[in-house]
Design a protein around this motif. Structure first.
Motif, PDB file in Angstrom:
ATOM      1  N   TRP A  18       0.798  -1.217   0.000  1.00  0.00           N
ATOM      2  CA  TRP A  18       0.000   0.000   0.000  1.00  0.00           C
ATOM      3  C   TRP A  18       0.840   1.281   0.000  1.00  0.00           C
ATOM      4  O   TRP A  18       0.309   2.373   0.108  1.00  0.00           O
ATOM      5  CB  TRP A  18      -0.959   0.004   1.192  1.00  0.00           C
ATOM      6  CG  TRP A  18      -2.042  -1.003   1.042  1.00  0.00           C
ATOM      7  CD1 TRP A  18      -3.185  -0.873   0.293  1.00  0.00           C
ATOM      8  CD2 TRP A  18      -2.104  -2.305   1.625  1.00  0.00           C
ATOM      9  NE1 TRP A  18      -3.935  -2.016   0.376  1.00  0.00           N
ATOM     10  CE2 TRP A  18      -3.305  -2.919   1.186  1.00  0.00           C
ATOM     11  CE3 TRP A  18      -1.265  -3.028   2.465  1.00  0.00           C
ATOM     12  CZ2 TRP A  18      -3.677  -4.195   1.570  1.00  0.00           C
ATOM     13  CZ3 TRP A  18      -1.630  -4.310   2.845  1.00  0.00           C
ATOM     14  CH2 TRP A  18      -2.830  -4.870   2.394  1.00  0.00           C
ATOM     15  N   LEU A  28      -5.756  -2.963   8.613  1.00  0.00           N
ATOM     16  CA  LEU A  28      -5.868  -3.105   7.167  1.00  0.00           C
ATOM     17  C   LEU A  28      -5.263  -4.421   6.675  1.00  0.00           C
ATOM     18  O   LEU A  28      -5.878  -5.157   5.908  1.00  0.00           O
ATOM     19  CB  LEU A  28      -5.179  -1.924   6.470  1.00  0.00           C
ATOM     20  CG  LEU A  28      -5.151  -1.934   4.953  1.00  0.00           C
ATOM     21  CD1 LEU A  28      -6.549  -1.664   4.411  1.00  0.00           C
ATOM     22  CD2 LEU A  28      -4.180  -0.879   4.444  1.00  0.00           C
ATOM     23  N   HIS A  32      -7.369  -7.706   5.012  1.00  0.00           N
ATOM     24  CA  HIS A  32      -7.083  -8.208   3.667  1.00  0.00           C
ATOM     25  C   HIS A  32      -6.537  -9.632   3.690  1.00  0.00           C
ATOM     26  O   HIS A  32      -6.831 -10.421   2.787  1.00  0.00           O
ATOM     27  CB  HIS A  32      -6.145  -7.263   2.930  1.00  0.00           C
ATOM     28  CG  HIS A  32      -6.854  -6.043   2.421  1.00  0.00           C
ATOM     29  ND1 HIS A  32      -7.661  -6.059   1.308  1.00  0.00           N
ATOM     30  CD2 HIS A  32      -6.900  -4.784   2.907  1.00  0.00           C
ATOM     31  CE1 HIS A  32      -8.169  -4.865   1.113  1.00  0.00           C
ATOM     32  NE2 HIS A  32      -7.721  -4.067   2.077  1.00  0.00           N
ATOM     33  N   ARG A  35      -9.515 -11.913   3.973  1.00  0.00           N
ATOM     34  CA  ARG A  35     -10.205 -12.052   2.684  1.00  0.00           C
ATOM     35  C   ARG A  35      -9.419 -12.932   1.726  1.00  0.00           C
ATOM     36  O   ARG A  35     -10.001 -13.761   1.021  1.00  0.00           O
ATOM     37  CB  ARG A  35     -10.413 -10.676   2.055  1.00  0.00           C
ATOM     38  CG  ARG A  35     -11.426  -9.853   2.782  1.00  0.00           C
ATOM     39  CD  ARG A  35     -11.557  -8.489   2.176  1.00  0.00           C
ATOM     40  NE  ARG A  35     -12.545  -7.707   2.907  1.00  0.00           N
ATOM     41  CZ  ARG A  35     -12.682  -6.403   2.779  1.00  0.00           C
ATOM     42  NH1 ARG A  35     -11.917  -5.731   1.941  1.00  0.00           N
ATOM     43  NH2 ARG A  35     -13.600  -5.775   3.471  1.00  0.00           N
ATOM     44  N   LEU A  36      -8.109 -12.759   1.700  1.00  0.00           N
ATOM     45  CA  LEU A  36      -7.259 -13.570   0.830  1.00  0.00           C
ATOM     46  C   LEU A  36      -7.305 -15.039   1.237  1.00  0.00           C
ATOM     47  O   LEU A  36      -7.399 -15.921   0.382  1.00  0.00           O
ATOM     48  CB  LEU A  36      -5.828 -13.042   0.865  1.00  0.00           C
ATOM     49  CG  LEU A  36      -4.828 -13.669  -0.074  1.00  0.00           C
ATOM     50  CD1 LEU A  36      -5.285 -13.526  -1.520  1.00  0.00           C
ATOM     51  CD2 LEU A  36      -3.458 -13.044   0.123  1.00  0.00           C
TER      52      LEU A  36
END
Length: 72
Positions: A18, A28, A32, A35-36
């Motif tokens: 990022w 953050l 993520h 989700r991955l």
């Protein structure tokens, strides 16, 4: 994949993914990674992405079996 089997810290991921120039107090990376994981890990498969408590995350090209995870 370039750094498989190596621990990547949250700060390093924030920097390289990022382009954060500072370490922020954010979840953050954790969001993520969750989700991955849901996308790459099958229901009855060993996890490819492991959390290393207090350090970061590891991507395993040859993931450990569930039995090996419980032993370690």
């Amino acid at each position: 994949m370039e750094r498989s089997d190596k621990v990547l810290t949250r700060a390093r991921l924030l920097q390289e993914v990022w382009n954060y120039k500072f370490v922020s107090q954010t979840n953050l990376v954790d969001v993520h990674m969750g989700r991955l994981r849901r996308k790459v890990d099958g229901v009855n498969e060993p996890p490819m992405i492991r959390s290393v408590r207090g350090a970061g995350f590891v991507l395993n090209v040859n993931p450990l079996s569930r039995d090996e995870l419980l032993e370690g």
